[in-house]
Design a protein around this motif. Sequence first.
Motif, PDB file in Angstrom:
ATOM      1  N   TYR A   1       0.836  -1.207   0.000  1.00  0.00           N
ATOM      2  CA  TYR A   1       0.000   0.000   0.000  1.00  0.00           C
ATOM      3  C   TYR A   1       0.870   1.256   0.000  1.00  0.00           C
TER       4      TYR A   1
ATOM      5  N   ILE B   1       0.066   2.987  -3.352  1.00  0.00           N
ATOM      6  CA  ILE B   1      -1.044   3.906  -3.103  1.00  0.00           C
ATOM      7  C   ILE B   1      -0.549   5.194  -2.458  1.00  0.00           C
ATOM      8  N   SER B   2       0.022   5.108  -1.257  1.00  0.00           N
ATOM      9  CA  SER B   2       0.500   6.309  -0.582  1.00  0.00           C
ATOM     10  C   SER B   2       1.484   5.938   0.523  1.00  0.00           C
TER      11      SER B   2
ATOM     12  N   TRP C   1      -7.837   3.662   1.782  1.00  0.00           N
ATOM     13  CA  TRP C   1      -6.986   3.770   0.595  1.00  0.00           C
ATOM     14  C   TRP C   1      -7.469   2.881  -0.551  1.00  0.00           C
TER      15      TRP C   1
ATOM     16  N   ALA D   1       0.009   5.601   4.095  1.00  0.00           N
ATOM     17  CA  ALA D   1      -0.815   4.485   4.574  1.00  0.00           C
ATOM     18  C   ALA D   1      -0.242   3.934   5.874  1.00  0.00           C
TER      19      ALA D   1
ATOM     20  N   ASP E   1      -5.019   1.905   9.165  1.00  0.00           N
ATOM     21  CA  ASP E   1      -5.908   2.240   8.047  1.00  0.00           C
ATOM     22  C   ASP E   1      -6.410   0.986   7.340  1.00  0.00           C
TER      23      ASP E   1
ATOM     24  N   HIS F   1      -8.946   7.944  -4.138  1.00  0.00           N
ATOM     25  CA  HIS F   1      -7.910   7.782  -3.117  1.00  0.00           C
ATOM     26  C   HIS F   1      -7.102   6.497  -3.300  1.00  0.00           C
ATOM     27  N   GLY F   2      -7.140   5.944  -4.503  1.00  0.00           N
ATOM     28  CA  GLY F   2      -6.347   4.751  -4.765  1.00  0.00           C
ATOM     29  C   GLY F   2      -7.191   3.533  -5.047  1.00  0.00           C
TER      30      GLY F   2
END
Length: 382
Positions: A144, A148-149, A170, A152, A156, A176-177
Amino acid sequence: MPTLDAYAPPGNLDDLDDFGRKAWNTFISNTVDEAIQGPDPQQVLNDSPRLQFYNLTRTNTDTDVRHAPIKWTAFPRVIKITSISDLQRWQRADASRDVQDEYCEWSVIRDGAGKITQVTFTSEGPEYWEILAQTNPGKVLELYQKFISPDARKEDLFSPSGRYEPRNKWNNSTSHGAMHLIQPNNTLGAEIELAAAATIRRVINGQELTTEQELIACSKYGAPERNSDPHIGAGVNALARQKADISLADPVGLYFDDLSTDGWETPDGSDPKSYWTYLRGDSEHRVRAVYEVPPDKGFGVGDITIGGRTIEFGAQIADFITIRLTGIACRFGDSTVPPQIACKEFSAVDMREESFNAAAFSSSGRFLDPRPTLSYRSSRVS
């Protein structure tokens, strides 16, 4: 060819440790066995067993094997046929992952002016992530943060009790992914069940059914309004009518087939397909892709045109993406499994549920799919 030692992870991904790979093999093998057995004949008539479908780890594949790629468009056809314009369908498809039901989901990133800079697409089934989370939760967080970010956090992704939450902050929207599939019917269990059910030949009133819509109407293995379900079923059934034994090729999964950029133009004349990049999966089994222009080019995705219109939605790109699965067949002409001479029938309760689901749309336009969705939680690792 000998029997397979074990089913490999989708895309031949290397995230799983040894225990995780064993758990994955168990999940796929058990799901295939359940699909071969089919539903309880006391509750569902004319739909079991599916004896032309086989488990690669229990039955050998003969030397006359053929691979049969089956492909379809990633844009959700249910949205397309219930929209009054291209603009409306693109807006609806970009509004919710729950309508992205062709085994492909996406998320869009925009700049401060609202112009698209990146669209990420995934075809990874949720079952893989459930098993990865059970066997190597640290790897889930690592992936993640990579894809994604970096923001993360474990909390979460996992509940206080430690259960992985597929629809986490996420991975629950189109902004947001998109780490893996979350639309309720975009599962590998549904893929396996559909393929197995489609191996049943149907001879009704002395005539064998052959077309996509008559097969899905009779066998009820999916939603007839989709791109995927009728096409998958017809492709598998065409092999079954050749009296072959059929399975899904290893590694079992849903994969990106291609992106066509015919009619696309970039501001500087560069190849628009050069901005399409695969991020996960081996060269033949891609499960994650991104469309993004490098910053040094001086323009973004939102400056590229398709048919003269700038890209304003991720859904415009989905129009040009194809997804595929691959069936395999062997022992052509050898099967002695007789066809069913009636269509699939449900008990009174099942029939009510099927009729409701097949017709149901929510106010958001979400289609409620009658495909059986096999729960990956039933194969939970203890």
